[in-house]
Design a protein around this motif. Structure first.
Motif, PDB file in Angstrom:
ATOM      1  N   TYR A  39      -4.126   5.272  -0.518  1.00  0.00           N
ATOM      2  CA  TYR A  39      -5.080   6.075   0.246  1.00  0.00           C
ATOM      3  C   TYR A  39      -4.473   7.419   0.606  1.00  0.00           C
ATOM      4  O   TYR A  39      -3.298   7.503   0.944  1.00  0.00           O
ATOM      5  N   TYR A  53      -5.011  10.049   3.440  1.00  0.00           N
ATOM      6  CA  TYR A  53      -5.678  10.311   4.716  1.00  0.00           C
ATOM      7  C   TYR A  53      -5.735  11.817   4.911  1.00  0.00           C
ATOM      8  O   TYR A  53      -4.727  12.468   5.181  1.00  0.00           O
ATOM      9  N   TYR A 103       0.817  -1.220   0.000  1.00  0.00           N
ATOM     10  CA  TYR A 103       0.000   0.000   0.000  1.00  0.00           C
ATOM     11  C   TYR A 103       0.846   1.262   0.000  1.00  0.00           C
ATOM     12  O   TYR A 103       1.925   1.298   0.601  1.00  0.00           O
ATOM     13  N   ARG A 131      -3.322  -0.279  -4.403  1.00  0.00           N
ATOM     14  CA  ARG A 131      -4.279   0.570  -3.701  1.00  0.00           C
ATOM     15  C   ARG A 131      -3.500   1.659  -2.988  1.00  0.00           C
ATOM     16  O   ARG A 131      -2.481   1.384  -2.331  1.00  0.00           O
ATOM     17  N   ILE A 176      -6.943   4.265   9.526  1.00  0.00           N
ATOM     18  CA  ILE A 176      -7.495   3.770   8.249  1.00  0.00           C
ATOM     19  C   ILE A 176      -8.152   2.407   8.465  1.00  0.00           C
ATOM     20  O   ILE A 176      -9.141   2.065   7.818  1.00  0.00           O
ATOM     21  N   GLU A 177      -7.608   1.651   9.403  1.00  0.00           N
ATOM     22  CA  GLU A 177      -8.205   0.336   9.677  1.00  0.00           C
ATOM     23  C   GLU A 177      -9.498   0.446  10.480  1.00  0.00           C
ATOM     24  O   GLU A 177     -10.115  -0.568  10.820  1.00  0.00           O
ATOM     25  N   ASN A 179      -8.018   6.299  -3.215  1.00  0.00           N
ATOM     26  CA  ASN A 179      -9.166   6.726  -2.423  1.00  0.00           C
ATOM     27  C   ASN A 179      -8.771   7.643  -1.276  1.00  0.00           C
ATOM     28  O   ASN A 179      -7.614   7.667  -0.855  1.00  0.00           O
ATOM     29  N   VAL A 180      -9.771   8.352  -0.791  1.00  0.00           N
ATOM     30  CA  VAL A 180      -9.561   9.242   0.356  1.00  0.00           C
ATOM     31  C   VAL A 180     -10.129   8.582   1.603  1.00  0.00           C
ATOM     32  O   VAL A 180     -11.202   7.981   1.576  1.00  0.00           O
ATOM     33  N   HIS A 181      -9.396   8.676   2.695  1.00  0.00           N
ATOM     34  CA  HIS A 181      -9.920   8.299   4.009  1.00  0.00           C
ATOM     35  C   HIS A 181      -9.942   9.573   4.844  1.00  0.00           C
ATOM     36  O   HIS A 181      -8.893  10.184   5.065  1.00  0.00           O
ATOM     37  N   LEU A 182     -11.116   9.980   5.285  1.00  0.00           N
ATOM     38  CA  LEU A 182     -11.205  11.202   6.091  1.00  0.00           C
ATOM     39  C   LEU A 182     -10.993  10.891   7.563  1.00  0.00           C
ATOM     40  O   LEU A 182     -11.539   9.921   8.091  1.00  0.00           O
TER      41      LEU A 182
END
Lengths: 168, 425
Positions: free
Chosen positions: B121, B123, B78, B119, B182-183, B162-165
């Motif tokens: 991300y 954050y 990742y 993938r 994120i988890e 992708n975005v993780h807010l």
């Protein structure tokens, strides 16, 4: 919890909320849907007038097939989740260093006086609530606050008045 | 401004739109890499040559970090971008997300290719809604143009972005706390080792880079690693975004070569406001020890110079304070911040930040005791180096810094139960 266990996933939330949460789940690898817990709580909180109840948290847990404690842990760790009613407009005022030395005290005092509430309180008509927050990463526009999704920077008591007038 | 990397094209009025980004060479490097199937080792060598060091605060060499990933190991890997900008005084990543999001998208895709991650991300702190929308829009545009998803540009390389807010927690800026977050868990940092390059997101090899770091990548690879390196100085390659706030006339984000004299940055920010006099500067975010203004005026803005002066370049967040500033009040507020943000996992930090805050708070409120200065030094000393993550050190270091230069103000507060500085309490 037991009542929820027997509920079908499709009986939880509205179809719109389910679609939003499912969209979040799809961002992560299969079997990692716990990753969507934060987003699911945000979505459910937004749809619930800006705060979470135990029932709503339990529903999120059931929807993501997680033990409720996993959701409570997340919902109580992060500062953006609310566990008491908030105003229709949650005024989040930064008082960290850059804002403080640019007179955020004066901003807070003005809000206290005009709204008649302190940090953690809601106005009687439910229109505003006040929250002290840590640095929001907009120090170039200090003093600043966040209302909903929007940042308001370079605040003065006068500017604050016109902002408040426009918030329903 | 000359020598800009990330803000080079900020003259464009809608740089966040893919057409404008592409009009100045955007996505050319990614396209070239994917079409020519550039060996990842070659890209890593380029990053090493560039001298780019992590812009989130720790300054770890980016090329070296990427080289830690065993690309041929089976299973998922990742890439994670850290846009959890929360170090008080820092507001540069917000501007990257708002004004140049495609540079970050392209940088993330290149980094993913290098480490063979399918993938990635980003954050983004939960409060950054407007920057998030800009960035998400950039992802959508890049996807429509064929740069994100399966078989990118027919190369056979797949990458989802992708975005993780976030949800409001300073500690999640720490890379392993961010992975926990994120988890879908509480953001409590993990022990290192194992390092994320071996055991990262979902237990898989992971690279975590700061927003500014990744957004620099396309320009570095397009214009040449040497050219980037030579913008800066020895040991601090390239340019850097400096967020300057406080009592300056024109606070803002300025991109300058590493090694630029502080006095030049100060000048760009318009100098002091209302003819006031400079008293002190926090050079690299609130965790970096304070430096008196007159010392700062002779320093250059690079890792080594600021370290030699006993502080840190950190995230490049410069807070300038004028003579009306009470240093006890400043430390009182900082102390509250770290007390509030400690995740509670390690005893020295959980308890120590509370001690620090309560002691400074009583000094500020005229209830200081004669032994308090020694007590502060003792407590900060007992936190340092004794916690899983750097938050403990970040809470302790500013205390020692304040007492190094401004102990007299603390003593005055204790002796006279009031402030030495006019404007303070």
């Amino acid at each position: 919890m037991s009542a929820l266990e027997t509920k079908n996933r499709n009986e939880l939330f509205t179809p719109e909320i389910r679609a939003e949460i499912d969209h979040e789940i799809a961002k992560y690898p299969e079997a990692e849907s716990q990753s969507a817990a934060m987003a699911a709580l945000r979505i459910v909180q937004d749809a619930n007038g800006g705060w979470l109840t135990q029932e709503r948290m339990d529903e999120v847990a059931a929807y993501l097939d997680l033990p409720p404690i996993a959701i409570y842990e997340v919902a109580t760790f992060y500062s953006m989740y609310e566990h008491k009613p908030v105003g229709r407009n949650k005024l989040c005022v930064c008082t960290n260093i850059s804002c403080m030395i640019n007179n955020s005290d004066q901003i807070v005092e003005h809000l206290n006086n005009r709204l008649g509430i302190k940090f953690g309180e809601v106005t009687e008509d439910g229109r505003f609530s006040l929250k002290e927050v840590e640095c929001l990463g907009a120090c170039g526009g200090a003093p600043m606050m966040q209302v909903g999704r929007k940042y308001y920077e370079n605040l003065t008591p006068e500017r604050l008045d016109s902002i408040l007038d426009e918030l329903e | 401004m000359a020598n800009e990397v990330i803000f080079k094209n900020r003259d464009l009025d809608r740089l966040w739109d893919i057409e404008q980004y592409r009009s100045r060479g955007g996505y050319e490097v990614l396209t070239r890499i994917l079409t020519e199937k550039t060996p990842p080792a070659e890209i890593i060598d380029g990053m090493k040559t560039s001298g780019l060091r992590g812009r989130g605060g720790a300054g770890f060499p980016t090329g070296l970090k990427w080289s830690f990933i065993n690309r041929s190991a089976p299973g998922d890997k990742y890439l994670v971008c850290n846009s959890d900008e929360g170090e008080p005084g820092t507001f540069k990543d917000r501007d990257i997300l708002r004004y140049n999001p495609h540079a970050l998208v392209e940088g993330m895709l290149i980094a993913s290719y290098v480490i063979d991650a399918h993938r990635a991300y980003n954050y983004i702190r939960g409060e950054f809604w407007e920057p998030y929308e800009r960035f998400q829009n950039a992802i959508d545009q890049a996807r429509a143009a064929g740069f994100v998803g399966n078989n990118i540009l027919g190369s056979g390389f797949d990458c989802e972005l992708n975005v993780h807010l976030g949800g409001g927690a300073y500690v999640c800026g720490e890379e392993t706390a961010l992975l926990e977050s994120i988890e879908g868990k509480k953001g409590q940092p993990r022990y290192k080792p194992p390092f994320p390059a071996h055991v990262g997101l979902y237990g898989r090899p992971t690279v975590i880079n700061n927003t500014e770091t990744l957004a620099s990548v396309p320009t570095i690879l397009r214009e040449g690693a040497e050219q980037f390196r030579d913008i800066g100085v020895e040991n601090s390659g390239g340019s850097k975004l400096f967020s300057i706030s406080g009592h300056v006339k024109n606070p803002g984000v300025f991109e300058l070569p590493m090694g630029t004299p502080f006095s030049e940055l100060f000048e760009l920010a318009g100098g002091m406001r209302d003819g006031s006099k400079i008293k002190a500067v926090i050079p690299g975010g609130s965790s970096s020890p304070v430096i008196p203004g007159e010392i700062m005026m002779d320093l250059t803005m690079d890792y080594d110079a600021i370290a030699k002066a006993g502080s840190m370049l950190g995230s490049g967040a410069v807070i300038v304070m004028d003579e009306s500033t009470c240093m006890v009040k400043v430390l009182d507020r900082m102390g509250y911040f770290y007390y509030e943000e400690s995740c509670g996992q390690c005893t020295p930090c959980r308890e120590g930040t509370g001690w620090l805050y309560r002691i400074v708070h009583r000094i500020e409120n005229g209830q200081g005791r004669p032994e308090d200065i020694d007590l502060l030094m003792d407590v900060q000393n007992r936190i340092r180096g004794k916690t899983i993550c750097a938050l403990g050190d970040a809470a302790a270091m500013p205390v020692a810094g304040m007492l190094r230069y401004y102990q007299d103000e603390f003593q005055y507060h204790i002796d006279h139960k009031k402030c030495k500085v006019g404007a303070g309490t």
